[in-house]
Design an enzyme around this catalytic site. Structure first.
Site, PDB file in Angstrom:
ATOM      1  N   TYR A  26      -9.055  -9.230  -3.550  1.00 26.91           N
ATOM      2  CA  TYR A  26      -9.514  -8.753  -4.857  1.00 26.91           C
ATOM      3  C   TYR A  26      -8.506  -9.119  -5.952  1.00 26.91           C
ATOM      4  CZ  TYR A  26     -10.706  -5.615  -8.671  1.00 26.91           C
ATOM      5  OH  TYR A  26     -11.009  -5.113  -9.909  1.00 26.91           O
ATOM      6  N   TYR A  94      -6.760   1.738  -2.817  1.00 24.73           N
ATOM      7  CA  TYR A  94      -7.894   0.836  -2.620  1.00 24.73           C
ATOM      8  C   TYR A  94      -9.031   1.564  -1.931  1.00 24.73           C
ATOM      9  CZ  TYR A  94     -10.700  -3.155  -1.176  1.00 24.73           C
ATOM     10  OH  TYR A  94     -11.728  -4.041  -0.994  1.00 24.73           O
ATOM     11  N   TYR A 139      -7.204   4.458 -14.482  1.00 24.36           N
ATOM     12  CA  TYR A 139      -5.929   5.177 -14.538  1.00 24.36           C
ATOM     13  C   TYR A 139      -5.725   5.810 -15.913  1.00 24.36           C
ATOM     14  CZ  TYR A 139      -4.866   2.829 -10.121  1.00 24.36           C
ATOM     15  OH  TYR A 139      -4.893   2.379  -8.833  1.00 24.36           O
TER      16      TYR A 139
END
Length: 171
Positions: A26, A94, A139
């Site tokens: 990713y 993750y 975040y």
């Protein structure tokens, strides 16, 4: 969705490695992963572990398309800030794509924050690639501050030959 966040065990290391490889892909750095589950077992479950890890696990009836029940992980360790004191460092967070948006990532991150606070940590730190807008937005929505933007900190690294050369200069 029904899931459990728990401490990882040595038996989880193969699944954690699978997720580490998924994260590296990713992040567009699949060739950077040099570990195997054996190093994770040795480094995380010895008498003096280098890291801690939580896993998110779903019941068998909710397993992934590939048949996995461990669908996310939070990888962390403790460090120290000479200005503020104890810090928990979030190395990786993750969740497999098909399980995102169900609160699993937030649960992993919140549990690591809870562990850090119980250990007297005054902050949780981590890095995010500058192009990873979904993670930066997530975040930020949770209250994290981007220190590159607000304070100008830059992340540096010694590795390989540069690290070896630096170490050889020690007397």
């Amino acid at each position: 969705m029904n899931y459990t966040v728990r401490d990882s065990t040595p038996g989880d290391c193969k699944d954690i490695m699978r997720l580490i490889v998924d994260l590296a892909e990713y992040e567009k750095m699949p060739n950077e992963v040099k570990l195997s589950h054996k190093e994770l077992e040795a480094d995380g479950f010895s008498s003096n572990p280098f890291f801690k890890c939580l896993v998110a696990e779903v019941p068998e009836e909710f397993k992934s398309k590939e048949g996995h029940t461990i669908v996310g992980y939070g990888f962390y360790f403790f460090t120290y800030c000479t200005w503020k004191g104890r810090v928990v460092y979030l190395e990786d967070l993750y969740v497999m794509p098909e399980f995102r948006g169900k609160g699993i990532g937030k649960a992993l991150m919140s549990r690591i924050a809870q562990i850090g606070r119980a250990q007297g940590c005054v902050r949780m730190q981590f890095t995010v690639l500058d192009w990873n807008k979904p993670s930066l937005d997530f975040y930020s929505s949770q209250g994290a501050v981007n220190l590159t933007a607000t304070e100008g900190w830059q992340l540096l690294r010694f590795e390989g030959e540069a690290l070896e050369k630096l170490a050889q200069n020690a007397n």
